[in-house]
Design an enzyme around this catalytic site. Structure first.
Site, short mmCIF file in Angstrom:
data_model
loop_
_atom_site.label_atom_id
_atom_site.label_comp_id
_atom_site.label_asym_id
_atom_site.label_seq_id
_atom_site.Cartn_x
_atom_site.Cartn_y
_atom_site.Cartn_z
N HIS A 1 0.84 -1.19 0.00
CA HIS A 1 0.00 0.00 0.00
C HIS A 1 0.88 1.24 0.00
O HIS A 1 2.09 1.18 0.20
CB HIS A 1 -0.92 0.03 1.23
N LYS B 1 -0.50 4.73 4.59
CA LYS B 1 -1.37 3.77 5.27
C LYS B 1 -0.74 3.36 6.59
O LYS B 1 0.41 2.92 6.63
CB LYS B 1 -1.63 2.55 4.39
#
Length: 228
Positions: free
Chosen positions: A127, A131
């Site tokens: 990600h 995040k």
């Protein structure tokens, strides 16, 4: 994510009654007052705020779609709040419709390999660098599904946080002679927003706590598809 949900809702002809951010948030009582009269709320914020947001929504009588991850340690408290106030909540590790189909594909693959020796399962996820939770909620849910299908096998999970990656999840089964891999790659966060709006329309008129997988199951059954 909040801005994308609002933009997509407007494109669909929905009215966005209020946008609440960390800059204009308030305590639970004030937040409940601001929410009163709305048909549904959608939350993509931070894990530490989820319990308060759930409490504000159930006090206001507003169904909530909870897209934040990393708060599962407080799931019992959340379910209690929803039950005590006869509220409505949909939550999920991932609101992408494609990911929820991917869950079912990965679980079925694991069940096929459960009784075949020599295949070791693994999960890799990547990600964007902003995040906060790692592994992702999606990866953790995949590991639960695979462990269940493979009779309690330990599922190693590796995580990468870099750049602007929207989200990639790879499920693999490795042996000495070959490797089977299944991959879901998000191209943008628009898919998560679309799933959240789908859940928002589904939860209207319902009471109780639901996982997003239940929304997908109902849609698949309505369309005549089988579920795993």
């Amino acid at each position: 994510m909040g801005q994308m949900v609002a933009d997509l809702a407007r494109e669909a002809g929905d009215e966005v009654g209020a946008i609440i951010t960390s800059e204009n948030s308030a305590d639970v009582s004030q937040l409940a007052q601001r929410l009163t009269g709305h048909q549904v709320a959608i939350d993509f914020s931070v894990a530490g705020a989820v319990v308060a947001h759930v409490e504000a929504c159930v006090r206001a009588g507003v169904p909530l779609v909870e897209g934040t991850t990393g708060w599962q340690a407080h799931e019992a408290d959340v379910r209690r709040l929803v039950s005590e106030h006869q509220g409505a909540l949909v939550f999920g590790a991932n609101f992408s419709i494609g990911v929820n189909v991917f869950y079912r594909i990965a679980a079925h693959a694991a069940s096929l390999l459960a009784n075949i020796e020599g295949y070791d399962p693994f999960i890799e996820e990547a990600h964007h660098k902003r995040k906060r939770d790692a592994p992702s909620g999606t990866a953790l849910h995949l590991s639960e599904l695979l462990a269940r299908a493979m009779k309690g096998r330990e599922i190693p999970v590796s995580s990468t946080r870099a750049g602007s990656i929207p989200g990639t999840h790879r499920v693999g089964f490795d042996s000495a002679v070959d490797q089977i891999t299944l991959t879901h790659m998000a191209r943008s966060r628009r898919g998560f927003a679309a799933g959240a709006l789908l859940a928002a329309r589904w939860i209207a008129g319902r009471k109780g706590t639901y996982e997003f997988s239940e929304v997908i199951d109902e849609i698949l059954k309505t369309n005549g598809a089988s579920t795993v």
